[in-house]
Design an enzyme around this catalytic site. Structure first.
Site, mmCIF file in Angstrom:
data_model
loop_
_atom_site.group_PDB
_atom_site.id
_atom_site.type_symbol
_atom_site.label_atom_id
_atom_site.label_comp_id
_atom_site.label_asym_id
_atom_site.label_seq_id
_atom_site.Cartn_x
_atom_site.Cartn_y
_atom_site.Cartn_z
ATOM 1 N N GLN A 26 0.663 -1.161 -0.020
ATOM 2 C CA GLN A 26 -0.053 -0.061 0.233
ATOM 3 C C GLN A 26 0.836 1.368 0.094
ATOM 4 O OE1 GLN A 26 -2.734 -1.834 3.281
ATOM 5 N NE2 GLN A 26 -4.075 -0.521 2.289
ATOM 6 N N HIS A 46 -1.882 -5.271 -12.872
ATOM 7 C CA HIS A 46 -1.271 -5.030 -14.195
ATOM 8 C C HIS A 46 -2.148 -5.838 -15.166
ATOM 9 C CE1 HIS A 46 2.893 -4.261 -12.028
ATOM 10 N NE2 HIS A 46 2.063 -3.104 -12.296
ATOM 11 N N ARG A 84 4.093 0.193 13.206
ATOM 12 C CA ARG A 84 3.793 -1.162 12.547
ATOM 13 C C ARG A 84 3.712 -1.149 11.114
ATOM 14 N NH1 ARG A 84 -1.867 -4.057 11.306
ATOM 15 N NH2 ARG A 84 -1.071 -6.028 10.830
ATOM 16 N N HIS A 129 1.230 -9.228 4.826
ATOM 17 C CA HIS A 129 0.012 -8.156 4.731
ATOM 18 C C HIS A 129 -0.366 -8.266 3.250
ATOM 19 C CE1 HIS A 129 -2.224 -4.565 6.522
ATOM 20 N NE2 HIS A 129 -2.923 -4.892 5.235
ATOM 21 N N ASN A 173 -1.548 -10.973 8.486
ATOM 22 C CA ASN A 173 -2.555 -9.690 8.619
ATOM 23 C C ASN A 173 -3.943 -10.181 8.276
ATOM 24 O OD1 ASN A 173 -3.518 -6.823 9.564
ATOM 25 N ND2 ASN A 173 -4.021 -6.844 7.080
ATOM 26 N N GLU A 174 -4.874 -10.215 8.985
ATOM 27 C CA GLU A 174 -6.314 -10.610 8.517
ATOM 28 C C GLU A 174 -6.630 -11.767 7.665
ATOM 29 O OE1 GLU A 174 -8.328 -7.046 7.121
ATOM 30 O OE2 GLU A 174 -8.021 -6.160 8.867
ATOM 31 N N ASN A 314 -7.613 -6.306 14.327
ATOM 32 C CA ASN A 314 -7.979 -5.008 13.621
ATOM 33 C C ASN A 314 -9.655 -4.824 13.669
ATOM 34 O OD1 ASN A 314 -5.468 -5.176 12.886
ATOM 35 N ND2 ASN A 314 -5.724 -5.713 10.667
ATOM 36 N N TYR A 316 -12.995 -1.958 12.794
ATOM 37 C CA TYR A 316 -13.265 -0.816 12.156
ATOM 38 C C TYR A 316 -14.876 -0.737 12.552
ATOM 39 C CZ TYR A 316 -8.956 -0.480 9.694
ATOM 40 O OH TYR A 316 -7.642 -0.607 9.322
ATOM 41 N N GLU A 382 -5.086 -2.191 14.312
ATOM 42 C CA GLU A 382 -5.713 -1.335 13.319
ATOM 43 C C GLU A 382 -6.995 -0.749 13.580
ATOM 44 O OE1 GLU A 382 -6.140 -2.454 9.158
ATOM 45 O OE2 GLU A 382 -3.991 -3.242 9.183
HETATM 46 C C1 GBH Z 1 -7.730 -3.552 6.765
HETATM 47 O O1 GBH Z 1 -8.854 -4.203 6.602
HETATM 48 C C2 GBH Z 1 -6.381 -3.687 6.227
HETATM 49 O O2 GBH Z 1 -5.665 -4.381 7.015
HETATM 50 C C3 GBH Z 1 -5.812 -2.550 5.596
HETATM 51 O O3 GBH Z 1 -4.873 -3.012 4.479
HETATM 52 C C4 GBH Z 1 -6.695 -1.669 4.960
HETATM 53 O O4 GBH Z 1 -6.107 -0.255 4.289
HETATM 54 C C5 GBH Z 1 -7.402 -0.990 6.007
HETATM 55 O O5 GBH Z 1 -8.192 -2.070 6.684
HETATM 56 C C6 GBH Z 1 -8.677 -0.232 5.591
HETATM 57 O O6 GBH Z 1 -9.756 -0.762 4.858
HETATM 58 O O7 GBH Z 1 -17.016 -6.552 3.113
HETATM 59 O O8 GBH Z 1 -18.448 -5.045 1.856
HETATM 60 O O9 GBH Z 1 -18.151 -4.489 4.203
HETATM 61 C C7 GBH Z 1 -10.078 -3.788 6.798
HETATM 62 C C8 GBH Z 1 -11.085 -4.596 6.587
HETATM 63 C C9 GBH Z 1 -12.783 -5.604 5.430
HETATM 64 C C10 GBH Z 1 -12.409 -3.486 5.087
HETATM 65 C C11 GBH Z 1 -13.756 -5.792 3.920
HETATM 66 C C12 GBH Z 1 -13.424 -3.511 3.702
HETATM 67 C C13 GBH Z 1 -14.993 -4.653 2.410
HETATM 68 C C14 GBH Z 1 -16.296 -4.205 2.519
HETATM 69 N N1 GBH Z 1 -11.825 -4.892 5.408
HETATM 70 N N2 GBH Z 1 -14.105 -4.547 3.479
HETATM 71 S S1 GBH Z 1 -17.434 -5.052 3.147
#
Ligand code: GBH
Length: 483
Positions: A26, A46, A84, A129, A173-174, A314, A316, A382
């Site tokens: 990223q 690509h 990290r 990752h 990661n995840e 992680n 959110y 995260e």
């Molecule tokens: C993390 O994943 C990642 O580790 C990181 O690389 C990324 O940049 C960051 O979060 C921000 O996204 O399934 O329709 O709800 C986060 C988990 C799970 C977020 C799948 C986006 C897709 C939308 N991700 N989700 S949905």
């Protein structure tokens, strides 16, 4: 920007770990520089640029391969205890196989680690990752059981080269999202192997983690004295109707399918019984020759059980679940039998539609982890917010404020053993399928500028203030030009 933070008396413990995170694909760019091999993300962007929302790619990204000293300086000025970052496997060994190492790639991470340590920032390394070397993908990638041994050998090289200075490791990661990339074409390698590939890749990822953990414990830990874990992602699920026993059971089942899937094998041994039961039954109904949830051998159960020195995760966002569909458009998980919805009071227009702020969901999740796995040291690896990239990022500030406050409450009122909090991300970066359309940085990156100029946002000043004071109950005057 002037922002009033809710007044409250709680303070983060003095030794609390505050930090920020990035990932190699990223931010680094330099996709084919100095001997780096192709990985599955290079390959995807690509061969299928049209799959990325805005047609962008990580060829240059934030150019951190060249600008890492500036990144470390930004982390330093933010006052974080740790940074990290992840290692690009194909930079260490172009094909992913450890018989041919790339000295320049190894040197790059030595420079980054040394730069961090010189500035008194603790490096936390994520080994994987999401950027599998393409050669290993051509061998089948994470649905080929031999991948766990390739991963172990990769981990060995990292311990040997960096373990003298690196004391915190995240293997993977995840894993949940990695498996989605095999099952439902959400990420590279962009395959549609459906639930069979979903459970199979997850199984192999767990074994890979177990092997790397045991290798460290047996060969390196006594001399290097580090800690190692796996970053488990996931939404938290709450019952739609908190009074309904059905909904309460459904939420618990959803949490086991989302989080217990990877946590139960590590903390209790084997998959959650509810997954075993439901998936075995479903497999039978569908007439597959055996359950599509693979079975661990006794040795594998032992390998994985206990393979975490802290609980890394992680997080959110949160969802409501019910067994009965209310809304025909709501997402239905057929494996676990739940419908997903969102509380009306949460509704917010987010650039990242999935990222609905529910700070109390984090607090409930911390309590859930505490109860389920006996209050392990919990490290939020995260949490962060995606927007369009503005410098006066009040939505990000209020998101972080909410989630930091929830963490404080969990520490002080619920006795949750939370040891760290990581903001995703230090920099705006390549947000996978969303390209650079969604920005997560505390620092803005100008992707139109060949120099990839970095400018701290309001949230950078906000987070710095929290780190310096350990407090949320201060009136914060943020002059983001002046941080
Ligand atoms: C993390 O994943 C990642 O580790 C990181 O690389 C990324 O940049 C960051 O979060 C921000 O996204 O399934 O329709 O709800 C986060 C988990 C799970 C977020 C799948 C986006 C897709 C939308 N991700 N989700 S949905």
């Amino acid at each position: 920007i002037i922002s009033h933070v809710n007044s409250m008396d709680y303070k983060f413990p003095n030794d609390f770990m505050f930090g920020t995170a990035t990932a190699a694909y990223q931010i680094e760019g330099g996709w084919n520089e100095d001997g780096k091999g192709e990985n599955i993300w290079d390959h995807l962007v690509h061969t299928h640029p049209e799959l990325i929302n805005d047609g962008s790619n990580g060829n240059i990204a934030c150019d951190s391969y060249h600008k890492y000293k500036e990144d470390v300086e930004l982390a330093k000025n933010l006052n974080v205890k740790f940074y990290r970052f992840s290692i690009s496997w194909a930079r260490i060994a172009p094909s992913g196989v450890m018989n041919v190492l790339n000295e320049k790639g190894i040197a790059y991470y030595n420079s980054l680690i040394n730069e961090l340590i010189n500035k008194n920032i603790t490096p936390i390394i994520t080994m994987y990752h999401w950027d599998l070397p393409q050669y290993l993908q051509d061998l089948g990638g994470w649905v080929n059981p031999i991948m766990s041994d390739y991963f172990k050998e990769y981990a060995r090289v990292l311990f040997i080269h960096y373990g003298d200075r690196v004391k915190w490791w995240i293997t993977i990661n995840e894993p949940l999202q990695i498996s989605r990339g095999y099952a439902f074409s959400t990420y590279a390698p962009y395959l549609s192997l459906n639930n069979t590939g979903y459970y199979l890749s997850a199984h192999i990822l767990l074994i890979a983690h177990g092997k790397a953990y045991r290798l460290y414990k047996e060969m390196f830990k006594s001399t290097q004295q580090g800690k190692i874990s796996i970053s488990i992602s996931g939404l938290f699920f709450l019952p739609k109707n908190a009074e309904s026993l059905d909904d309460i059971n459904t939420a618990e089942r959803a949490n086991q399918f989302e989080r217990g899937w990877f946590s139960h094998p590590v903390y209790k041994g084997d998959y959650p019984p509810i997954m075993r039961q439901w998936i075995d039954k479903k497999s039978k109904e569908e007439g597959t020759p055996w359950s599509i949830l693979p079975t661990f051998t006794e040795d594998e159960i032992k390998l994985i059980k206990g393979a975490a020195d802290f609980y890394a995760f992680n997080h959110y966002s949160t969802r409501l679940v019910t067994q009965q569909s209310g809304d025909p458009n709501s997402y239905y998980n057929s494996n676990a039998g739940y419908y997903v919805s969102v509380d009306k009071s949460w509704s917010k227009s987010c650039v990242a539609s999935w990222l609905i702020p529910v700070p109390d969901g984090l607090r409930q999740l911390l309590i859930w982890i505490k109860n389920e796995y006996s209050n392990p040291p919990m490290f939020i690896t995260e949490n962060g917010y995606g927007d369009s990239g503005q410098l006066d990022d009040l939505d990000r500030i209020s998101y972080l404020q909410g989630y930091l406050n929830a963490t404080l409450h969990a520490i002080h009122e619920d006795n949750c053993n939370v040891i760290g909090f990581t903001v995703w991300s230090l920099l705006d970066n390549f947000e996978w399928m969303d390209g650079i359309r969604i920005r997560f940085g505390l620092v803005k990156v100008d992707f139109n500028d060949p120099n990839r100029t970095r400018t701290p946002k309001g949230s950078y000043a906000f987070f710095k203030n929290v780190i310096l004071s350990g407090l949320m109950n201060v009136l914060i005057c943020i002059l983001y030009n002046d941080v």
